[in-house]
Design a protein around this motif. Structure first.
Motif: not given
Length: 87
Positions: A29-36
């Motif tokens: 949710l913070s946008g630092h990582a993709s879902f995987l």
């Protein structure tokens, strides 16, 4: 003794699921990582937490403490590496 170990293993599994969900969701949710990548970060965080829990739980057994310490160190190292590459 076996019943106690089963109960503790179920509790550890539940704790690891919650840790994986919280760490993964916050990273995603913070946008630092993709879902995987967020899911993998959560899994590594859960491994570190499980290692810490097992390290604390096995105070008198030297071999168990070493194994738990390895899990803890590898989990913390993997989380640190993931956070480093995520920015």
């Amino acid at each position: 003794m076996e019943k106690k170990n089963r109960r503790e293993n179920k509790n550890l599994t539940a704790i690891c699921i919650v840790i994986t969900a919280v760490a993964g969701t916050s990273a995603w949710l913070s946008g630092h990582a993709s879902f995987l990548a967020a899911w993998i970060l959560g899994a590594f965080t859960a491994v570190a937490a499980a290692g810490l829990f097992l390290f604390i739980r096995s105070q008198k057994e030297r071999v168990s403490r070493r194994i738990a310490a390895v899990y803890m160190v590898l989990g913390i190292g993997a989380v640190a590496a993931m956070l480093f590459f995520m920015g």
